[in-house]
Write an enzyme that holds these catalytic residues in place. Sequence first.
Site, PDB file in Angstrom:
ATOM      1  N   HIS A  67       1.642   1.804  -3.546  1.00  0.00           N
ATOM      2  CA  HIS A  67       0.456   2.504  -4.128  1.00  0.00           C
ATOM      3  C   HIS A  67       0.934   4.406  -4.165  1.00  0.00           C
ATOM      4  O   HIS A  67       0.534   4.937  -5.288  1.00  0.00           O
ATOM      5  CB  HIS A  67      -0.983   1.652  -3.637  1.00  0.00           C
ATOM      6  CG  HIS A  67      -0.697   0.783  -4.521  1.00  0.00           C
ATOM      7  ND1 HIS A  67      -1.385   0.487  -5.863  1.00  0.00           N
ATOM      8  CD2 HIS A  67      -1.686  -0.250  -3.633  1.00  0.00           C
ATOM      9  CE1 HIS A  67      -1.483  -0.585  -6.108  1.00  0.00           C
ATOM     10  NE2 HIS A  67      -2.150  -1.276  -4.914  1.00  0.00           N
ATOM     11  N   GLU A  78       1.275  -1.260   0.430  1.00  0.00           N
ATOM     12  CA  GLU A  78      -0.555  -0.599  -0.329  1.00  0.00           C
ATOM     13  C   GLU A  78       1.193   0.811  -0.218  1.00  0.00           C
ATOM     14  O   GLU A  78       0.364   2.404  -0.957  1.00  0.00           O
ATOM     15  CB  GLU A  78      -0.985   0.013   1.214  1.00  0.00           C
ATOM     16  CG  GLU A  78      -2.275  -1.183   1.775  1.00  0.00           C
ATOM     17  CD  GLU A  78      -3.158  -1.297  -0.199  1.00  0.00           C
ATOM     18  OE1 GLU A  78      -3.150   0.174  -0.854  1.00  0.00           O
ATOM     19  OE2 GLU A  78      -3.591  -2.400  -0.262  1.00  0.00           O
TER      20      GLU A  78
END
Length: 353
Positions: free
Chosen positions: A141, A138
Amino acid sequence: MTTEDDNRPIRRRVTLTGISSRAWEHPADRGALTALRELRGFDDVVKAFFGMWNERAFRLAFLANAIRVDHRQYPRVYQRFTEAATTLDVAELPNLFVAQSPMINGQAIGIDKPFIVITTAAVEKLDDDELRALLGHEIGHVRSGHAVYKTIMMILTKWAANLSWLPVGAIALRAIIAAMFEWWRKAELSADRAGLLAGQDPSASTRLLMKLAGGGDLSQIDTAAFLEQAAEYEGGGDLRDSFLKLGMTAYSSHPVPVARAADLRKWIDSGEYAAILGGDYPRRDGDGNASVTEDVKAAANSYRETFNTSQDPLVGLLRKLGDGAADLAGSAARGARNFGSKGARREDDTPPA
């Protein structure tokens, strides 16, 4: 809650000082995003979202309905979060929330100031190494700028249904959504690489994908058998399976777990992962000199390599048809050259009038 095994050897992680997100980004991710930005009307859509998106309200919803992670709340998760961020040399941590869900999942959300959300199932079913890989995924990202476009994607899909009565608008919107889905799937492959770099434990990254596929009990699952599934998925069956896979993935935001595991394994085997750990990676201070043209070329090469090496029956058929067409074209060209040379010889042999 699952924690690290005390008998497991302590793994020393290399801090990747100044690492650029380009180090882990799949070439098709960068190329697809570049192509997406060139799509007619896409810039207008992005500008509209920046004007309309109320990020404060969205963040407030998680503040009200989830647990914000810090050293006091979910300290184990916070420790893994800081470890992943430190390894990827991320100084400013985005906000992290834990939301109630029985499914292992995580997401990066937001436009101006993205934040991360993981589920209670992830906290409960992942061990420390797997959790570190998920959090690194994450963070990847966020660092790659994916959160902005993924947030837009989430809302565009809802808009598409509301605009179905407007044929022209719906067609244009669906074209943008289809292109974004293709990019999103490649972005997930990039983030898987970021998660691996954050944890620097290939087996933990594979276990994470296994748990995403089949839950949290790995005592009933075998890694080698799982990777065999990946090979069977890619190359097994016949043309019917190929078309079924197209239908399964065309409007899916994520590649299937077995395909993600196979792609991550290929990246490790290519030597790029080891090279990065050895210090051979692009730095952030060079991001301004990155070439868009080179990104597009790299994406094209990636798609070409995938096409040439894929074991999928439909792709294999297309390769054969392409080879046949090339052979036919080559034969026609040779025939034309032979015909032309014979005609030239006949002219040379004709006596003058």
